[in-house]
Design an enzyme around this catalytic site. Sequence first.
Site, short mmCIF file in Angstrom:
data_model
loop_
_atom_site.label_atom_id
_atom_site.label_comp_id
_atom_site.label_asym_id
_atom_site.label_seq_id
_atom_site.Cartn_x
_atom_site.Cartn_y
_atom_site.Cartn_z
N LYS A 1 0.81 -1.21 0.00
CA LYS A 1 0.00 0.00 0.00
C LYS A 1 0.85 1.27 0.00
CE LYS A 1 -1.67 1.03 4.04
NZ LYS A 1 -1.00 2.28 4.45
N THR A 2 1.84 1.33 0.88
CA THR A 2 2.65 2.54 0.99
C THR A 2 3.42 2.81 -0.29
OG1 THR A 2 2.86 2.15 3.38
CG2 THR A 2 4.41 3.70 2.37
N ASP B 1 -4.81 8.04 2.81
CA ASP B 1 -4.34 6.76 3.32
C ASP B 1 -5.30 6.26 4.40
OD1 ASP B 1 -2.75 4.58 3.76
OD2 ASP B 1 -1.21 5.65 4.88
N GLU B 2 -5.40 4.94 4.54
CA GLU B 2 -6.22 4.29 5.58
C GLU B 2 -7.66 4.83 5.57
OE1 GLU B 2 -5.05 1.80 6.97
OE2 GLU B 2 -2.92 2.02 7.40
N GLN C 1 -9.86 -4.39 7.25
CA GLN C 1 -9.03 -3.99 8.38
C GLN C 1 -9.60 -2.76 9.10
OE1 GLN C 1 -4.61 -4.52 8.08
NE2 GLN C 1 -5.01 -4.63 5.88
N ARG D 1 -0.76 -10.55 10.48
CA ARG D 1 0.49 -9.96 10.97
C ARG D 1 1.64 -10.95 10.82
NH1 ARG D 1 -0.55 -5.74 9.66
NH2 ARG D 1 -2.38 -6.79 8.82
#
Length: 748
Positions: free
Chosen positions: A50-51, A237-238, A268, A614
């Site tokens: 994503k980043t 973002d997010e 998420q 994770r």
Amino acid sequence: MNDPFELVDGPPAETAAPSPYLDSLNDTQRQAVEAVDGPVLVLAGAGTGKTRVLTTRLAHILLGGLAYPNEILAVTFTNKAAAEMRERVGMLLGRPVEGWWVGTFHALGARILRANADVVGLKSNFTILDDDDQLRLLKQIIEPRHIDPKRWPPRGLLNVIQRWKDRGLTPDKVTDAEGSEYAEGQAVEIYAEYQARLTTLNAADFGDLLLHCLTLFQRDPLVLQRYQHQFRYILVDEYQDTNVAQYLWLRLLAQGHRNICCVGDDDQSIYSWRGAEVGNILRFEQDFPGARVVRLERNYRSTPHILAAASGLITHNEGRLGKTLWTDLDAGEKVRVIGVWDGEEEARRIGDEIEALQAKGVRLNQVAVLVRAGFQTREFEERLITLGLPYRVIGGPRFYERREIRDAIAYVRVTVQPDDDLAFERIVNVPKRGLGQATLQVVHVYARAQGLSLTTAIAQLLETEELRPQARGTLGALLADFARWRDLAAVLPHPDLVAQILEESGYLDMWRTDKSIEAPGRLDNLKELLAALDDFDDLGAFLEHVSLVMENEESASDEKVSLMTLHGAKGLEFETVFLPGWEEGLFPHQRALDEGGTSGLEEERRLAYVGITRARRRAIISHAANRRVYGNWQSAIPSRFVAELPDDHVERESARGLSAGYSGLSDAWGDGGLFAQSASPRRMRRMAAGASWQTPERKAAGAFQVGQRVFHQKFGYGSILEIDGNKLEIAFEKAGTKKVMDSFVELP
């Protein structure tokens, strides 16, 4: 372009430069980067880069000459994320970027507000109040209204006001029905006065930074048009974590060029308790007709078994846009699901597993234990200390360093040792007893002058008139309480004594009436403390243990096991992840089910999905047949999430003597929660060894009849109202009407 509000048609055209920065992207990542025209939603699954997509997209816009830096609005949720974005884009460009708008919602909102503060009655140099200042101001407003602070704590009311601001509600927009639920019906009036006082002080709180922007845009459409025209490209973002106010702010600004790109993962979205609305990302295509949706599904983090287990679990959610993560990594280990007898065995088992991994060369900083609730960390902390394995608690203090635990221990210390001044000072006015600084100063001065402990000094001052009558009464009652508790220590079991101290002192009530988000977790931690007391012979042994634990100073090494809540783990990754406590009522948490219903359950499932994803190589889930809750052993059934994991990607194992009886309990999810009173695990192990604890035989169809009186181990006696196959609806004499499985019902 020196004027950030100068209206322009765009930067001068530039010759397209080679784009080697795109070569490292996979096909869908590249689609997300190059789709610069119109609204775009990038559904970025866990570990899908994503980043990289966000930063490369920003560089692509700038290198392609599509916009000047100050025509880009890039919104993040943390200052750390904003700094990382600046750094990575600068590396792609080969130079720092100047003049662009990148930052958190609050920082960018403040920037807009300072340039137009007069429209909402403020000056451009307005002060942004911190939490303490906000609370102090609110207390000044509440005090003359004679509202009971125990029932309606100011901090709880402040949280209510902030939630209204998160939803974009000014005082005039809060409904009468909603306002009547708080502060004896005065909440909206208090909110209005609070806002008026802020204006008088030329101040704003964090919630105002966006709320005032919304008001600004409504009052002065020309200002809104200028920003709409300025921001050619908006990146967020997010996006799944946005609240209503943030959503409205973004939607208004994007109505100009409509080049908005939101990156997020509906699977998420786990922060509804702090205002996040998963519906914002779910309805993106409705809000922006013609929007393009790009799904990033190639995962670079986890093995196929881990991804398949997580994907199989999350498909049970209905409120999602849908995607399936995949990877070309080796299959790796299956997700392990381990059933144990009790929480203590769970901690021992996980500690042993960590030791074994360390012996194989796995670094401790690549191992994490992720819990649903903070109180769960205690048993793991103590086990790791016993094994000599260094650890860190991320996102909060270690168990015995938590405020509520330190307070409770201070009460115990004064009970055991009345001359413990440090402990007495900590709790003399906790909960609030109306003792002012002047009173406490008199006590301190006298104690120092006479060389006495504080409690001895108070006992002598009670015989004089040095203190005001009210203070003498309060302090006298407190000393009498400690004397009584000290006497009870000879006859009461020490866990019961501490429970009585916390109850009679008003400390538990202080947190029960606290309306803050943290209060329920603090109560859970206190329950866990009471459970821990049972492991020690007396209070002296317990206090010595706590001292030794607190002396276990952290080393400078980074080689530590990470302990944290699932909420705190979002965005992190580890080679090995342990996920303990997967039991009904604990995970999914009963409070989430009671308060949120289906939406609460789906958010809990998303939290489970976050936990599993994770892990890079190993994910180990565990559940216990028994938990010690508030000092009592109580039985538990496995989380429904355990059954929802796809068998092809999971290995299941249980402690000896447990599997037959325990696994059968999963049928009981619908009968009302997590715990039922049971024998201690030691007794249950003995019963299992003698083959005397078995799954009740399922009654043959037709064995029960409507109207028949029956007995249930958890709910007691009741009468059958309705029969549906092997499910019975029973009106219990004390527990009310429940639906239960017939295998857990007996004839009296």
